[in-house]
Design a protein around this motif. Structure first.
Motif, PDB file in Angstrom:
ATOM      1  N   ILE A   1       0.815  -1.218   0.000  1.00 11.39           N
ATOM      2  CA  ILE A   1       0.000   0.000   0.000  1.00 11.39           C
ATOM      3  C   ILE A   1       0.847   1.267   0.000  1.00 11.39           C
ATOM      4  O   ILE A   1       0.356   2.330  -0.362  1.00 11.39           O
ATOM      5  N   LYS A   2       2.129   1.159   0.394  1.00 14.36           N
ATOM      6  CA  LYS A   2       2.995   2.336   0.390  1.00 14.36           C
ATOM      7  C   LYS A   2       4.442   1.875   0.434  1.00 14.36           C
ATOM      8  O   LYS A   2       4.769   0.890   1.089  1.00 14.36           O
ATOM      9  N   GLN A   3       5.306   2.601  -0.264  1.00 12.00           N
ATOM     10  CA  GLN A   3       6.717   2.254  -0.276  1.00 12.00           C
ATOM     11  C   GLN A   3       7.549   3.532  -0.327  1.00 12.00           C
ATOM     12  O   GLN A   3       7.223   4.465  -1.056  1.00 12.00           O
ATOM     13  N   LYS A   4       8.627   3.578   0.504  1.00 16.90           N
ATOM     14  CA  LYS A   4       9.552   4.706   0.543  1.00 16.90           C
ATOM     15  C   LYS A   4      10.969   4.167   0.496  1.00 16.90           C
ATOM     16  O   LYS A   4      11.172   2.964   0.327  1.00 16.90           O
TER      17      LYS A   4
ATOM     18  N   ILE B   1       8.364  -0.073   3.828  1.00 17.02           N
ATOM     19  CA  ILE B   1       7.302  -0.564   2.954  1.00 17.02           C
ATOM     20  C   ILE B   1       6.121  -0.955   3.836  1.00 17.02           C
ATOM     21  O   ILE B   1       6.307  -1.466   4.940  1.00 17.02           O
ATOM     22  N   HIS B   2       4.925  -0.668   3.372  1.00 18.41           N
ATOM     23  CA  HIS B   2       3.710  -0.988   4.113  1.00 18.41           C
ATOM     24  C   HIS B   2       2.883  -1.965   3.284  1.00 18.41           C
ATOM     25  O   HIS B   2       2.616  -1.716   2.107  1.00 18.41           O
TER      26      HIS B   2
ATOM     27  N   GLU C   1      -0.711  -4.528   3.264  1.00 19.47           N
ATOM     28  CA  GLU C   1      -2.023  -4.768   3.859  1.00 19.47           C
ATOM     29  C   GLU C   1      -2.327  -6.237   3.668  1.00 19.47           C
ATOM     30  O   GLU C   1      -2.141  -6.782   2.575  1.00 19.47           O
TER      31      GLU C   1
ATOM     32  N   GLN D   1      -2.443  -4.111   8.799  1.00 18.61           N
ATOM     33  CA  GLN D   1      -1.383  -3.325   8.178  1.00 18.61           C
ATOM     34  C   GLN D   1      -0.058  -3.827   8.757  1.00 18.61           C
ATOM     35  O   GLN D   1       0.079  -3.943   9.976  1.00 18.61           O
TER      36      GLN D   1
ATOM     37  N   GLU E   1       3.866  -2.869   8.735  1.00 16.89           N
ATOM     38  CA  GLU E   1       4.827  -1.820   8.395  1.00 16.89           C
ATOM     39  C   GLU E   1       6.234  -2.337   8.632  1.00 16.89           C
ATOM     40  O   GLU E   1       6.540  -2.827   9.715  1.00 16.89           O
TER      41      GLU E   1
END
Length: 147
Positions: free
Chosen positions: A68-71, A75-76, A78, A127, A129
């Protein structure tokens, strides 16, 4: 029998072992031991990328995993699906096995020590993380003699 009853019946044995028997056996150490066990399983079933991790979750019937999100250093994911919803509906399950598995997979892929935490959200999803430290290189844990 309805589809929902079939789903509940399909996961009954899994739920029984995972959310009732294991916590009774491990007691207050359940979360820590399952996290370690997830890391151990990851070393036995190494994935080369995030797509393979997602496919592993499907094959293991642990739920539907998605990014759902990556930097740069995190990384996140679900975790959702019928098995997750069914477990949450019947118990107060822990998801440290899954978190440990993903943490070790990402550590092996990125080559940095990685840790994971999970939270449940209001949608009956989990979630997960993950964060890694680019100053802390990954090294495969050593096996003890005789193991």
């Amino acid at each position: 029998m309805s589809d929902q009853e079939n789903i509940t019946q399909d996961f009954f044995g899994y739920r029984l072992i995972r959310d009732e028997l294991i916590p009774d056996l491990l007691g207050t150490h359940t979360k820590d031991i399952l996290y370690w066990a997830g890391k151990k399983i990851a070393r036995s079933y190494a994935c080369s990328n995030e797509g393979e991790i997602i496919a592993f979750f499907e094959r293991a019937e642990w739920g539907v995993l998605s990014i759902i999100k990556q930097k740069n250093d995190e990384i996140h994911f679900e975790l959702s699906g019928n098995v997750v919803e069914d477990r949450i509906k019947h118990n107060d399950p822990v998801f440290t096995l899954e978190a440990g598995f993903i943490a070790e997979q990402i550590a092996m892929i990125k080559q940095y020590q990685t840790e994971a935490v999970y939270t449940r959200n209001k949608k009956n999803c989990v979630q997960i993380e993950l964060k890694w430290d680019q100053r802390d290189p990954y090294s495969m844990p050593l096996r003890k003699a005789g193991l």
